[in-house]
Design a protein around this motif. Structure first.
Motif, PDB file in Angstrom:
ATOM      1  N   TRP A 141      -2.314   1.816  -7.340  1.00 18.68           N
ATOM      2  CA  TRP A 141      -1.576   0.543  -7.347  1.00 18.68           C
ATOM      3  C   TRP A 141      -1.265   0.113  -8.783  1.00 18.68           C
ATOM      4  O   TRP A 141      -0.177  -0.356  -9.092  1.00 18.68           O
ATOM      5  N   GLU A 142      -2.236   0.293  -9.665  1.00 15.84           N
ATOM      6  CA  GLU A 142      -2.001  -0.047 -11.080  1.00 15.84           C
ATOM      7  C   GLU A 142      -0.909   0.842 -11.672  1.00 15.84           C
ATOM      8  O   GLU A 142      -0.040   0.376 -12.425  1.00 15.84           O
ATOM      9  N   LYS A 143      -0.931   2.118 -11.294  1.00 14.22           N
ATOM     10  CA  LYS A 143       0.102   3.026 -11.773  1.00 14.22           C
ATOM     11  C   LYS A 143       1.467   2.600 -11.252  1.00 14.22           C
ATOM     12  O   LYS A 143       2.480   2.658 -11.979  1.00 14.22           O
TER      13      LYS A 143
ATOM     14  N   THR B 192       0.856  -1.203   0.000  1.00 17.89           N
ATOM     15  CA  THR B 192       0.000   0.000   0.000  1.00 17.89           C
ATOM     16  C   THR B 192       0.880   1.238   0.000  1.00 17.89           C
ATOM     17  O   THR B 192       1.910   1.290   0.682  1.00 17.89           O
ATOM     18  N   LEU B 193       0.424   2.215  -0.758  1.00 17.71           N
ATOM     19  CA  LEU B 193       1.158   3.484  -0.854  1.00 17.71           C
ATOM     20  C   LEU B 193       0.612   4.471   0.155  1.00 17.71           C
ATOM     21  O   LEU B 193      -0.615   4.652   0.279  1.00 17.71           O
ATOM     22  N   THR B 194       1.516   5.079   0.891  1.00 19.11           N
ATOM     23  CA  THR B 194       1.098   6.179   1.756  1.00 19.11           C
ATOM     24  C   THR B 194       0.871   7.427   0.909  1.00 19.11           C
ATOM     25  O   THR B 194       1.204   7.467  -0.280  1.00 19.11           O
TER      26      THR B 194
ATOM     27  N   ASN C 289       6.755  -0.007 -12.074  1.00 24.47           N
ATOM     28  CA  ASN C 289       7.680  -1.083 -11.724  1.00 24.47           C
ATOM     29  C   ASN C 289       8.179  -1.839 -12.938  1.00 24.47           C
ATOM     30  O   ASN C 289       9.179  -2.563 -12.865  1.00 24.47           O
ATOM     31  N   GLU C 290       7.470  -1.730 -14.054  1.00 25.55           N
ATOM     32  CA  GLU C 290       7.900  -2.426 -15.261  1.00 25.55           C
ATOM     33  C   GLU C 290       9.134  -1.803 -15.885  1.00 25.55           C
ATOM     34  O   GLU C 290       9.772  -2.402 -16.755  1.00 25.55           O
ATOM     35  N   LEU C 291       9.471  -0.591 -15.477  1.00 26.86           N
ATOM     36  CA  LEU C 291      10.663   0.055 -16.024  1.00 26.86           C
ATOM     37  C   LEU C 291      11.928  -0.546 -15.415  1.00 26.86           C
ATOM     38  O   LEU C 291      11.953  -0.954 -14.252  1.00 26.86           O
ATOM     39  N   TYR C 292      12.982  -0.568 -16.220  1.00 25.21           N
ATOM     40  CA  TYR C 292      14.274  -1.045 -15.752  1.00 25.21           C
ATOM     41  C   TYR C 292      15.067   0.127 -15.197  1.00 25.21           C
ATOM     42  O   TYR C 292      15.127   1.192 -15.795  1.00 25.21           O
TER      43      TYR C 292
END
Length: 1678
Positions: A1449-1451, A1031-1033, A1456-1459
């Motif tokens: 969360w989707e964002k 979860t993001l604060t 996270n898909e970036l290297y």
């Protein structure tokens, strides 16, 4: 409109034309009232068609088809004109819409000729109305800036027509010309900019455009058709597109713009310059075709099947678009030619009503005339004038008669351009051939008339200027002796000139004819004078008729035997005659014609319309025509032409008819019996409404060569032909002379026409006119002559210079003593001084002329420097002195602004919303103050206000000492009451504060909560970002603004570090410069030392370091005048050679100037050192030559000096080497530091790349995130509004409760007062109680005050008592012996009246209480509704928040898909597999050492904290047990004390008493206050009563005086009555005499009698008035 596969119906002026497309046969239906036609529409069955007309109270006529007979007539649908109509799908109803001023929409039951519904469609122009194809109860209207949706609804009052106006919202307002309703009720319409609008519920749902936001059409959409499931759109751009209906119908907006991109399935481009307006579908032999109307002047047949066999668009027919400007008829056959502003010239055969040929030019035609037979015997020559001032001579011929072209000709008539010339600079308005065919005249709006000689080609004679724009030209008829030209101008001038003779004019320098005799006529308005004369004649006629009627009446009276005194009646005052009016701007001349030599008739427009004016040129020639005021000498009034002037006049010589073309498009025919025009000759006429009444002004009227046909053309673009003589009227004796059919004869071509080259046309609208070309040639000729003179002068000057040079050479050959000095050749020194002065003046003038250009170039240079040089940061490379090491600065770019938003706005919009929401929740939790406190506070405020009112000083009035003492007593009571109330309020406030400080059951210590929150944040549980439970604060959520701020901060940090490094490198460069300067000084000193040593003792001089060019790059952009001059020379050489050169000359020039070795200057230490050494060497040589051998002492001194110099030499060389070595060491250290920094910069660059990738992803997701945030913002705002309303409702409900409590208290106090007034054992207690509780309905007006003290009862407005209506059924008493409205015997009157007053007060209180309860119930209802809505909004807000969290969360997963590149060293890799480096790092983590150490330390800290918290928890449990025990003991003690208190109250009072209420009601302050006021009122009434008594005494004296006067008048009246009686007796006794004397005396007696009677009436009125006054005074005394 298409009725069947071969019949087209259209409107032409006042006619409806039914044309057969196959046979070209036409049938005509004229408008029933002759006022024009507004629309036509066909019945769905094609068995009927409707014609909506124009004019006052127009009709709609329903015709049957194909019989074309009137079937039904609909009346009263609009005021002025119909503009559109439409049948419903079943054909039972007809909808029509009218024009200005009513714009009435009417629904007709046309078969019954009845109006079903009607309503005003809009307040602006309505273009169209259409029934829905699916729902016949729905209609749509569209027009200027609006669209409206109608439905026929059945209401309680019957069938109604309800309209909903379409709201454009954010979309720009557009005129709606094309629309169609879809099957599901939506409506799609076009716009002015070419897009579609989909309407639903009166709002725009979607706006359609093509891909790339291109409009669906390039221009307005004129029609939309829904056919067989496809949507067809017709546009002004000439394109028809087919769209997918399902895509259009189911489209939804995708963003805030509301635009949806769609692509057409098919499209058809009809042609160039095509502007489609309407199309309709037909079936021809089973194949569907469409007929389309082109507003550019054509009808097209289209195949819209869009298959492989689709036919190309076929142009069925062409015609003029817009009004026809001119028309001409052939003098030999039934051919006519027309031209219009659509740039076309058309040839028609009006015998067969067919178009033969058409040609187009670059400009629109404005004038046309067919050459007469004397000019062209073949009859094929036409002159056409155009709007650009060009005149074209064209010839019409039969191409089949050309040799060798008989079979090649595609049409029977061709048009050839014979000659073209441009005599005018503005539009050509008139063309005319002279009667003998020798001169051709053209007139124009440029106020000139040009004449041409007619030969094989038209040759210019010249032109004249006229006072105004030319309206018409007419040559004198053959009956006149002289050939003159009548020129009619628009501004009221008429000019007459004779025909200029060809070859007699001087056209060498200009074509302007200045000596042509000219006569002017400046029309001066006389219409006002005519109207004045008519008004005088009318009034005189009325007077004569009145006098005649009076004399006739006198004659009748005398015949009856009555004698009548012939006294002349006084004439009534006449109205003043209207003043003469002369229009400020002269009325325009519309047309005219010759009547006799020097005389002519004029028809004018504007104010002077309504007459034909007969005018004559005077022989009094004035110099200024503008000052002339010429009046016509004869006037003929024309019927009904005041607002409908005559524009065209033509004569038929054989039938002696004069045809007039009117402004409203009607045609008049006046029979001419006399030779000249007169009032009687123009009294009778025939007329016919032909062209459109609004814009069909007749532009031309022509008769055929044999006067059998009449042709008219109008502004509506229509051409009509008429038979002047029908077959029945033809003479039977000459049947062979007038054939029944007119056959056209095409003129033959000229001989040699096929061999001639095509005439070059004038295509440029700005080409020179004939006069301008002549002036240009004359100017060029003058310039050539001037140039020749200049060349001659130059040759003379050249010869004189040659002679002077020869003299100078001769002077040089003479001996010197015979030669003349140069000054002696100067004839006058002042000449050279004057030349120098002139040269200086020219230089200053040139400087002034170039000052602006100099300033402009200087500013441009400054801008270039600011743009390129000032922002440029040079790359600096510093080289080591002894090694090859070097270090360079970083290349810095300007700070990017796109990633640097304003710091103040850096916070996220979502964070602001979140804070706002949190504050809202906290405010809800904090709002826990008891409602009782507010009510108590309100009560205290009420009592304080009452006290203030009591303490407020009022105006002092005269009162007794007793009243003052009463007031003082009340004041002390109030003070005591206030002190007691303050004590109670203070105690309540203390209790409130105590209860407020009591913690809630779910209370949590804030410090503990903060510690728990901190521990949870720092617990050290590092979840992976890819985990599902991550979860993001709030502060961890990333958006575009944060990422841009992060990227900007990173760029700023990188730039700052690079700038610091660059500063160190620049400092190193500066150090090198200073070292070089120091080394130069040391070398100079070293050279001076070596000068005193032997050459063998000289050590080699260390080289002086030099600066490399790349160490001082800023010198590249420096320049001076030499560089600029050299650069200019190179540029000029390059321009001359025009060959590619190697390199850039400008850069070579720069390098040549700045990179060459600098010249030796005075301040150069090296050069000075060289010079000094040279001087020392010379002096030393001279000294050695002169010196003798030294002594031993001198040798010792020299030896010491030598040793010193050797030491200094070594020391200086070492110092130089040390400087060099230290500099190189500094450079290597800085280079090493920069290499480390390069690694950091590479990592930072990689981080920037990652941030940019993340920013791209965030921008893509920003739209959806903003949408969610806006939804949350909207919900929060709505929640705030609702909560504010809820608070206000709560406050209002509390107020209502307080009001109810106060009213209840007042009611209790009223009953208590009533019981106190009854006393004990009152026998009328039940009766008075019933009176008090009786329900009474108020009929009169009375106010019930809401004041707590009820100061006094309001009096009635009219002073009457209110009527009471008693309800017997609600009376609670069974005693019927007493009447409720009358005080019974034995009962106190005061007590009864007091009960009545208390009854009124009770009713008022109950009524107010009922109203307050009702208001409170309504508030409660509204509060519950808002609370329910608040819950719904809160639910929606929670749902939206969850959606936003899921989106976050989707964002995060997308990010996270970036290297991310993380450079690591080998010792940092600890995830070894069997002691070796793993090949796959996908399952590894990158963790900082600091975080790892913190976690390890945290384990120990948590163990210690756990032990400590257990101890604290144990102590807290023991304390909790002790507090519970103390609480039970306190509750028991409180209960014991309450029981004791209640027991004591029961013993003392017998019941439980509220002490606060007792204290509050111990003193009745309002009652005491009322008593004091009663005393004041009694005193005031006493004073007022004394004043009234004094006034009564005064009035009694007046009454006595008036009574005496009345008595004297009565005596006088009695005397008059006796005199009257005596006079009547004398009158009766006298004999009747009919003589004049008796009549005179009788008249006098009658007058005297009338006077006396009038006086008697006045006296009677005075008596009545006095009696009433006496009665009123008596009443007042009582």
């Amino acid at each position: 409109m298409v009725m069947d596969s071969h019949t087209v119906v259209y409107i032409a002026g006042n006619q409806v034309v039914l044309q057969n497309l196959r046979t070209k046969h036409q049938r005509y239906v004229r408008s029933s009232r002759g006022a024009g036609i507004g629309f036509i529409t066909a019945h769905p069955s094609k068995e009927y068609f409707a014609v909506g007309e124009k004019g006052g109270k127009p009709n709609i006529v329903i015709y049957t088809y194909p019989s074309v007979r009137p079937y039904r007539i609909l009346k009263g649908g609009t005021e002025t004109a119909y503009v559109f109509g439409d049948f419903n799908r079943a054909g039972t109803l007809l909808a029509s819409v009218g024009s200005s001023p009513d714009y009435m929409l009417t629904i007709w039951d046309w078969k019954q000729e009845e109006t079903l519904l009607r309503s005003k469609a809009f307040a602006q122009d309505v273009y169209k109305v259409m029934f829905s194809a699916e729902n016949e109860e729905h209609l749509t209207t569209g027009g200027s800036g609006h669209i409206r949706f109608w439905k026929m609804a059945l209401t309680l009052t019957g069938l109604k027509l309800q309209g909903a106006l379409g709201r454009f919202g954010k979309t720009a307002v557009s005129d709606i010309m094309g629309f169609v309703e879809l099957p599901d009720g939506k409506v799609i319409s076009g716009t002015e900019w070419g897009n579609f609008l989909l309407w639903e519920g009166g709002l725009i749902k979607v706006e359609f455009c093509q891909v790339g936001h291109k409009p669906c059409h390039e221009g307005p959409i004129t029609q939309l058709v829904l056919d067989e499931g496809d949507l067809y759109s017709v546009g002004k751009d000439g394109v028809i597109r087919v769209w997918n209906f399902e895509v259009i119908d189911t489209a939804d907006p995708v963003d805030d713009t509301g635009l949806v991109e769609v692509e057409p399935m098919s499209e058809l481009w009809v042609g160039k310059n095509v502007s489609l307006n309407f199309m309709t579908k037909i079936h021809d032999h089973g194949q569907p075709f469409w007929y389309a109307q082109d507003t550019s002047g054509a009808i097209w047949k289209l195949d819209l099947t869009f298959s492989n066999m689709t036919h190309d668009p076929e142009c069925v027919c062409t015609f003029h678009s817009g009004r026809i400007e001119a028309i001409g008829v052939s003098p030999f056959t039934c051919l006519m030619a027309t031209t219009a502003l659509d740039r076309s010239v058309r040839i028609y055969d009006f015998g067969s009503n067919s178009q033969l040929s058409v040609t187009k030019f670059k400009q629109g035609g404005t004038a046309l005339t067919w050459a007469p037979a004397v000019v062209n015997p073949e009859g094929g020559l036409i002159a056409v004038g155009f709007e650009d001032g060009v005149v074209r001579i064209i010839e019409v011929y039969d191409p089949r008669l050309l040799p060798g072209h008989a079979r090649q000709a595609s049409q029977s008539v061709e048009i050839n351009l014979k000659q073209v010339f441009k005599p005018h600079a503005a539009a050509v308005t008139a063309l005319a051939y002279e009667r003998k065919g020798r001169v051709f005249a053209t007139g124009s709006k440029d106020k000139t008339v040009f004449f041409f000689a007619i030969e094989d080609e038209y040759k210019p004679i010249g032109f004249i200027c006229v006072p105004g724009p030319v309206q018409a030209l007419q040559w004198s008829p053959p009956t006149h002796d002289k050939s003159t030209l009548l020129i009619l101008c628009e501004n009221g001038f008429a000019v007459q000139v004779p025909a200029p003779l060809p070859g007699k004019q001087d056209t060498v320098t200009t074509y302007h004819i200045k000596n042509l005799p000219t006569q002017y006529f400046h029309f001066y308005s006389i219409k006002s004078r005519i109207k004045l004369a008519e008004e005088i004649a009318r009034r005189e006629k009325e007077k004569q008729e009145k006098e005649k009627a009076r004399l006739e009446w006198i004659k009748q009276q005398k015949e009856m035997g009555l004698e009548i005194e012939e006294t002349k009646e006084e004439e009534p005052e006449e109205e003043p005659l209207p003043p003469l009016y002369i229009p400020e701007e002269p009325s325009p001349i519309l047309c005219g014609f010759y009547s006799a030599p020097g005389k002519f008739w004029l028809s004018l427009g504007g104010y002077d319309s309504g007459f034909l004016y007969h005018c004559e040129f005077s022989h009094d020639d004035e110099e200024d025509p503008e000052k002339r005021k010429d009046e016509p000498f004869e006037v003929i009034p024309m019927e009904d032409t005041n607002d409908n002037p005559i524009h065209q006049i033509s004569f038929c010589t054989s039938s002696r008819l004069m045809f007039c073309g009117m402004q409203d498009g009607s045609l008049r025919a006046y029979p001419l019996n006399a030779k000249d025009l007169s009032v009687g000759a123009l009294k009778d006429y025939w007329y016919l409404n032909v062209h459109d009444n609004d814009y069909g002004q007749i532009r031309g009227i022509c008769c055929s060569r044999d006067d059998r046909c009449l042709v008219t053309c109008g502004g509506d673009g229509n051409i009509f032909t008429f038979d002047i003589c029908s077959e029945e009227e033809l003479p039977q004796a000459l049947p062979e002379e007038l054939p029944k059919e007119l056959k056209v004869m095409i003129p033959p071509p000229r001989s040699g026409l096929e061999k001639e080259k095509a005439t070059e046309d004038i295509k440029d609208p700005d080409a020179y006119t004939i006069e301008e070309y002549k002036q240009k040639k004359e100017f060029e000729r003058k310039m050539e002559e001037a140039e020749e003179k200049k060349n001659k002068k130059r040759e003379e000057l050249s010869a004189l210079r040659h002679d002077f040079v020869f003299l100078l050479q001769k002077n040089q050959e003479l001996p010197k003593h015979m030669q003349l000095h140069r000054e002696e050749f100067e004839m006058d020194r002042r000449i050279f001084e004057e030349l120098d002065r002139q040269k200086l003046q020219r230089i200053q003038l040139v400087q002034k002329e170039l000052a602006w250009e100099h300033e402009k170039q200087l500013i441009g240079l400054q801008k270039l420097q600011t743009q390129f040089r000032d922002s440029l940061e040079f790359t600096l490379i510093v080289h080591a002195i002894q090694s090859n090491h070097q270090i360079s600065t970083y290349s810095l770019l300007t700070m990017s602004e796109k990633y640097a938003p304003d710091k103040k706005h850096g916070d996220s919009k979502w964070a602001v919303l979140k804070e706002k929401w949190t504050a809202l929740k906290q405010a809800e939790r904090a709002e826990e103050i008891p409602r009782e406190t507010s009510s108590v506070y309100r009560e205290s405020v009420v009592f304080e206000n009452e006290a203030e009112k009591l303490e407020t000083p009022e105006d002092r009035k005269p009162t007794t000492r007793y009243i003052e003492s009463k007031r003082e007593k009340i004041r002390r009571i109030v003070e005591k009451y206030d002190a007691l109330k303050a004590k109670i309020m203070k105690r309540r406030a203390e209790w409130h504060e105590l209860y407020k400080s009591k913690p809630r059951d779910n209370y949590e210590n804030s410090e503990d909560a903060e510690e728990i929150k901190e521990e949870r944040a720092n617990i050290g549980c590092y979840r992976l970002k890819t985990a599902t439970n991550y979860t993001l604060t709030e502060h961890e959520r990333m958006n575009t603004e944060k990422k841009m701020m992060q990227l900007a901060s990173l760029e700023e940090l990188i730039r700052k570090m690079k700038m610091n490094m660059n500063k160190e490198i620049v400092s190193l460069r500066d150090l090198k410069v200073s070292i070089i300067e120091e080394i130069k000084g040391l070398v100079k000193e070293l050279k001076s030392i070596q000068a005193s040593l032997d050459l063998s003792e000289h050590l080699p001089l260390p080289p002086i370091p030099q600066l490399h060019p790349d160490e001082v790059p800023e010198k590249v952009i420096e320049y001076n005048s030499d560089v600029l001059l050299k650069f200019k020379e190179e540029q000029e050489a390059k321009a001359k050679l025009k060959e590619p050169l190697e390199g850039c000359p400008s850069s070579r020039a720069f390098r040549h100037v700045f990179l060459r070795s600098p010249p030796v200057e005075e301040g150069d230490p090296v050069a000075q050192a060289g010079d000094a050494s040279a001087v020392v060497t010379e002096e030393q040589k001279a000294f050695d030559m002169e010196k003798a051998e030294p002594t031993e002492m001198e040798l010792e001194i020299l030896k010491r000096e030598k040793i010193k110099n050797l030491y200094l030499q070594e020391t200086l060389i070492k110092k130089i080497n040390t400087l060099v070595i230290n500099f190189d060491a500094e450079l290597r250290l800085l280079r090493h530091k920069k290499l480390k920094m390069d690694m950091q910069m590479k990592s930072a660059d990689l981080r920037c790349i990652t941030c940019c990738d993340e920013l791209i992803i965030l921008k893509k997701l920003e739209v959806h995130e903003n949408l969610l945030e806006e939804q949350i913002c909207t919900l929060i705002n709505e929640q705030e509004d609702i909560q504010s309303k809820l608070k206000s409702y709560i406050a209002q409900m509390e107020d209502r409760k307080c009001e109810i409590v106060m009213l209840q208290e007042r009611e209790k106090a009223l009953y208590a007062s009533f019981e106190a007034s009854l006393g004990e054992n009152n026998e009328f207690a039940d009766f008075l109680t019933d009176i008090l509780k009786k329900e009474v309905e108020f009929v009169g007006k009375k106010k019930v005050g809401r004041e707590a003290d009820e100061e006094k009862e309001n009096k009635e407005e009219d002073g009457e008592k209110p009527d009471l209506k008693t309800d017997e059924e609600n009376c609670g008493s069974e005693d019927v012996a007493f009447d409720g409205s009358v005080c019974p015997e034995g009962c106190s009157e005061d007590l009864f009246q007091n009960t009545i007053q208390l009854q009124q007060q009770r009713i008022g209180i109950e009524k107010a209480l009922k109203e307050e309860k009702k208001v409170a119930a309504d508030l409660k209802k509204e509060y519950n509704a808002l609370a329910k809505k608040e819950k719904e909004i809160e639910t929606s807000l929670d749902t939206t928040n969850r959606k936003l969290e899921a989106f976050q969360w989707e964002k995060l997963q997308r990010l996270n898909e970036l290297y991310v590149v993380v450079p690591l060293r080998l010792h940092q890799v600890q995830c070894l597999v069997d002691g070796e480096m793993p090949r796959d790092f996908s399952q590894t983590l990158v963790f900082t050492n600091q975080s790892l150490q913190y976690l390890q330390k945290r384990i120990v800290d948590l163990r210690n904290e756990k032990i400590m918290q257990r101890e604290i928890h144990k102590k807290a449990r023991e304390q909790h047990k002790q507090l519970l025990q103390d609480k039970k003991e306190m509750e028991a003690e409180i209960q014991r004390l309450e029981e004791r208190c209640n027991h004591l109250m029961m013993e003392k009072f017998g019941r439980l008493v509220d002490f606060e209420a007792v204290q509050a009601h111990s003193v009745n302050i309002p009652m005491e206050k009322m008593k004091v006021r009663i005393m004041e009122k009694e005193y005031e009434h006493f004073v007022e009563l004394r004043e009234w008594e004094k006034r009564i005494v005064v009035l009694q004296h007046q009454l006595t005086k008036l009574t005496r006067e009345n008595t004297s008048k009565l005596h006088q009246l009695n005397k008059f009555c006796h005199e009257k009686h005596q006079l009547e007796t004398e009158l009766e006794s006298l004999t009747t005499d009919l003589g004049r004397d008796f009549q005179d005396s009788q008249t006098t007696a009658i007058k005297e009698r009338a006077r006396l009677e009038s006086r008697l009436i006045h006296m009677t009125r005075d008596v009545v008035f006095l009696r009433e006054e006496i009665k009123r005074v008596r009443i007042e005394r009582k």
